[in-house]
Write an enzyme that holds these catalytic residues in place. Sequence first.
Site, PDB file in Angstrom:
ATOM      1  CG  HIS A   1       6.769  -2.076   2.204  1.00  0.00           C
ATOM      2  ND1 HIS A   1       6.680  -0.914   2.921  1.00  0.00           N
ATOM      3  CD2 HIS A   1       5.523  -2.627   2.244  1.00  0.00           C
ATOM      4  CE1 HIS A   1       5.449  -0.749   3.361  1.00  0.00           C
ATOM      5  NE2 HIS A   1       4.716  -1.778   2.973  1.00  0.00           N
TER       6      HIS A   1
ATOM      7  CG  MET B   1      -1.920  -1.178   1.153  1.00  0.00           C
ATOM      8  SD  MET B   1      -3.451  -0.883   2.020  1.00  0.00           S
ATOM      9  CE  MET B   1      -2.881  -0.684   3.685  1.00  0.00           C
TER      10      MET B   1
ATOM     11  N   GLY C   1       4.528 -10.450   4.119  1.00  0.00           N
ATOM     12  CA  GLY C   1       5.243 -10.398   5.393  1.00  0.00           C
ATOM     13  C   GLY C   1       4.522 -11.168   6.488  1.00  0.00           C
TER      14      GLY C   1
HETATM   15  P1  AMP Z   1       1.348  -2.992   3.479  1.00  0.00           P
HETATM   16  O1  AMP Z   1       1.919  -1.954   2.564  1.00  0.00           O
HETATM   17  O2  AMP Z   1       1.328  -2.574   4.915  1.00  0.00           O
HETATM   18  O3  AMP Z   1       0.034  -3.553   2.985  1.00  0.00           O
HETATM   19  O4  AMP Z   1       2.350  -4.217   3.455  1.00  0.00           O
HETATM   20  C1  AMP Z   1       2.729  -4.835   2.256  1.00  0.00           C
HETATM   21  C2  AMP Z   1       3.472  -6.101   2.583  1.00  0.00           C
HETATM   22  O5  AMP Z   1       4.623  -5.814   3.359  1.00  0.00           O
HETATM   23  C3  AMP Z   1       2.621  -7.094   3.418  1.00  0.00           C
HETATM   24  O6  AMP Z   1       2.845  -8.406   2.946  1.00  0.00           O
HETATM   25  C4  AMP Z   1       3.175  -6.903   4.801  1.00  0.00           C
HETATM   26  O7  AMP Z   1       3.036  -8.037   5.634  1.00  0.00           O
HETATM   27  C5  AMP Z   1       4.636  -6.627   4.511  1.00  0.00           C
HETATM   28  N1  AMP Z   1       5.258  -5.919   5.636  1.00  0.00           N
HETATM   29  C6  AMP Z   1       4.809  -4.810   6.253  1.00  0.00           C
HETATM   30  N2  AMP Z   1       5.615  -4.488   7.293  1.00  0.00           N
HETATM   31  C7  AMP Z   1       6.581  -5.434   7.344  1.00  0.00           C
HETATM   32  C8  AMP Z   1       7.710  -5.673   8.192  1.00  0.00           C
HETATM   33  N3  AMP Z   1       8.001  -4.874   9.206  1.00  0.00           N
HETATM   34  N4  AMP Z   1       8.474  -6.759   7.931  1.00  0.00           N
HETATM   35  C9  AMP Z   1       8.178  -7.593   6.897  1.00  0.00           C
HETATM   36  N5  AMP Z   1       7.144  -7.415   6.061  1.00  0.00           N
HETATM   37  C10 AMP Z   1       6.352  -6.358   6.274  1.00  0.00           C
END
Ligand code: AMP
Length: 273
Positions: free
Chosen positions: A34, A27, A144
Site C-alpha cells: 500500500h 481496505m 496494484g
Molecule cells: P487492498 O487493501 O488489499 O484492497 O489493496 C489496496 C491496493 O493495494 C490495491 O490496489 C492492491 O492491488 C494494492 N496492493 C495490495 N498488495 C500489494 C502489493 N504487495 N504490492 C503492490 N500493491 C499492492
Amino acid sequence: MKIFKDPKELIKFRQSIKKSVGFVPTMGALHNGHLSLIKRSILENDYTIVSIFVNPTQFLEGEDFDKYPKKIEADLKICSLAGVDFVFLPDIDDMYQDHELSIKAPKIEGFILEGYKRAGHFDGVLQIVLKLLNITKPTNAYFGKKDAQQLYMIIKMKEQLFLDTNIIACEIVREADGLALSSRNVYLSKEDRQKALNLSKSLKLATKLIMDGERDSKVIKSHMRKILKDCHVEYVEIVDREFKKLEKVEISNTIILVAVKVNETRLIDNIWI
Ligand code: AMP
C-alpha cells in the site's frame, strides 16, 4: 492530515481543491505494498487522498469480511508519516443504501479466474471503486498489479463509463524471500508462510523457463503445479493482458497468475512477462 468520514463533506471539500489529486483506495491493514502506491501518489500529485474501507459487497458468503484485519490507529500513523493529506474513512451506512442499483463486471473477463472462484466479487469491487472515484474525483488513482484482474476491470470501467481519472498500475511489492505483501498474510502460521512461498517460487520458475526459451503454457503450468503441490491450488493460468487464455507465452503481453489456499487463507500472486 485531515480525516473525512462523511462522503458529502469530502465531496464538498474536494470542490475547493484546484490542484492535482492522487487517490489510493485500500481496505486498511496497510503494508509496504500500500505504501508504495501512497508514495507514488504523493510524488506525482499535489494532494493525496487515501481511503480505508473494508467493502462488504466484494466479500462472498463465508469469506473473511468479519475477521478482515483492522489496524486503524497504525494505518493513520502510516498515512500521516508518509505525508498523506487526506484520509477517507467512511461508515458502511454512509456508502450504501438499502436498495442499490448494480454494476456488473464484464462477461467472460469478469467471470473467469477470480470472477469464477469468487462469483460477484468484481461487481462489488467496481461498485465501491466507482463510488470512491466519484467522491474523490482524483486526477490519478493508484492500483496494484498484485490484483491484476481487478486492475484490468477498473481500466475497463474507466474506458466504458468514460471516467475522467488516470488509472495508474503499480508494481507488486514483495518480502525479501519473494512472498507478495498482503493484508491477509497475518493469517499465516510459520508453516503456512513456508507453503505460501511456493506461489512466488512457481512464478520465478515460470519466468526461468520462459527465459530459457519455453513458450508452451501447458508445460509451464505443469512445472508450476509441481512446486505448488503442498497448497490447495485454485488456478494456475497464463493469459494475455486482456485476460484471454494463451496457449503460447507472448513476451510483453502475458500475465501468469496463481491462486491457492494455504489452510483457510486464500492467496493470489502473478507476474507480468
Ligand atoms: P487492498 O487493501 O488489499 O484492497 O489493496 C489496496 C491496493 O493495494 C490495491 O490496489 C492492491 O492491488 C494494492 N496492493 C495490495 N498488495 C500489494 C502489493 N504487495 N504490492 C503492490 N500493491 C499492492
